[in-house]
Design a protein around this motif. Structure first.
Motif, short mmCIF file in Angstrom:
data_model
loop_
_atom_site.label_atom_id
_atom_site.label_comp_id
_atom_site.label_asym_id
_atom_site.label_seq_id
_atom_site.Cartn_x
_atom_site.Cartn_y
_atom_site.Cartn_z
N GLU A 7 0.86 -1.18 0.00
CA GLU A 7 0.00 0.00 0.00
C GLU A 7 0.89 1.23 0.00
OE1 GLU A 7 -2.41 2.78 -0.09
OE2 GLU A 7 -3.55 0.90 0.21
N ASP A 8 0.64 2.19 -0.94
CA ASP A 8 1.52 3.35 -1.02
C ASP A 8 1.19 4.42 0.01
OD1 ASP A 8 -0.88 3.76 -2.54
OD2 ASP A 8 0.02 5.55 -3.41
N GLU A 9 -0.03 4.39 0.58
CA GLU A 9 -0.37 5.33 1.65
C GLU A 9 0.21 4.80 2.96
OE1 GLU A 9 -4.47 6.42 1.87
OE2 GLU A 9 -4.73 6.36 -0.30
N GLU A 10 1.26 5.47 3.43
CA GLU A 10 2.02 4.95 4.57
C GLU A 10 1.16 4.75 5.81
OE1 GLU A 10 6.07 5.99 7.14
OE2 GLU A 10 5.35 7.36 5.58
N LEU A 12 -2.07 4.13 6.12
CA LEU A 12 -2.96 2.98 5.97
C LEU A 12 -2.17 1.68 6.00
CD1 LEU A 12 -5.73 1.78 5.45
CD2 LEU A 12 -5.40 2.19 2.99
N ARG A 13 -1.02 1.68 5.32
CA ARG A 13 -0.17 0.47 5.30
C ARG A 13 0.25 0.07 6.71
NH1 ARG A 13 3.76 2.28 2.43
NH2 ARG A 13 5.33 2.55 4.05
N GLY A 31 5.80 -0.40 -0.36
CA GLY A 31 5.07 0.81 -0.70
C GLY A 31 4.84 1.03 -2.18
N ASP A 51 -2.85 -3.18 -2.72
CA ASP A 51 -3.55 -1.99 -3.21
C ASP A 51 -3.51 -2.00 -4.73
OD1 ASP A 51 -4.78 0.53 -3.24
OD2 ASP A 51 -2.84 1.52 -3.39
N LYS A 101 -12.21 0.18 -0.34
CA LYS A 101 -11.93 1.21 0.65
C LYS A 101 -13.10 2.19 0.70
CE LYS A 101 -6.96 1.29 -0.49
NZ LYS A 101 -5.89 2.17 -1.01
#
Length: 241
Positions: A7-10, A12-13, A31, A51, A101
């Motif tokens: 997941e690239d959104e830190e 959320l990851r 990421g 993601d 999401k």
């Protein structure tokens, strides 16, 4: 169970990863798409939380590569696009499940655990040997009816040893199955966890140390004694990385 969260959104990851770790899963993170493929090719993961909209390499292409390379992982695809067409496309390229999401963490956990069971369909939910009853669904453990208060790592190590059905697992094997990448296991993480687990299991001793090889719970012995000369110092020789 080993899980890779991509997941690239830190924020959320990290939220997903920390939640899964609290629920006794071994979790690594990536990421972007290229990093995800690098990790997937280096190690085996039971479940990939992926993601769909990733930088570097789109999540769809990561999923296609998982299928092309016959990587042994189940794919849970995450996306903000929740139309029927989007879900059909995601499942069509090889995803095993699809979650839109925003989502509730409890639902994500349930889906990850379900995919993990599908990755190992023959494994029983309750493991029993030598008076040990390990319920992997409820995350409970007991010996001779006595409830064991195990940490998530102690539980995972005991599960790995029981599932090995008498085979010897080296420290490297346990690190691969139980700990995340980057764990400073050379600072005695495996040894310390085994020492605490043995103390909680009590007498008679259950876990054998096989010098130079690793650890096991014998498949037939009801309650094995430790191997002669074995200590919690752990195996030597080819067991280290």
């Amino acid at each position: 169970m080993r899980v890779l969260v991509v997941e690239d959104e830190e924020f959320l990851r990290e939220m997903i990863a920390e939640g899964l770790r609290r629920d006794a899963l071994a979790v690594d993170e990536a990421g972007d798409g290229p990093e995800a493929l690098r990790r997937l090719r280096l190690g085996e993961y039971d479940v990939l939380v992926l993601d769909r909209d990733l930088p570097g390499l789109h999540g769809d292409e990561v999923c296609r590569q998982v299928v092309r390379e016959r990587l042994r992982t189940r794919v849970l695809m995450l996306t903000a696009s929740g139309t029927v067409r989007d879900r059909v496309e995601g499942l069509g390229i090889g995803a095993d499940d699809y979650l839109t999401k925003p989502f509730a963490y409890d639902e994500l956990l349930a889906r990850v655990l379900a995919l993990g069971r599908r990755a190992h369909p023959a494994l029983p939910p309750v493991l029993e040997r030598a008076g040990i009853a390990l319920d992997t669904a409820r995350r409970t453990a007991a010996r001779d009816g006595r409830r064991l208060a195990l940490s998530r790592k102690e539980f995972a190590v005991l599960e790995a040893l029981l599932r090995a059905e008498g085979a010897v697992l080296s420290s490297d094997d346990l690190v691969e199955q139980v700990w995340e990448d980057g764990t400073g296991y050379r600072t005695n993480a495996v040894r310390v966890t085994l020492s605490k687990l043995r103390a909680k299991l009590g007498e008679p001793p259950l876990i054998e140390t096989i010098p130079g090889s690793g650890y096991r719970i014998p498949a037939t012995a009801a309650a094995p004694d430790a191997a002669p000369g074995a200590t919690d110092a752990g195996p030597s020789g080819g067991d280290s990385r």
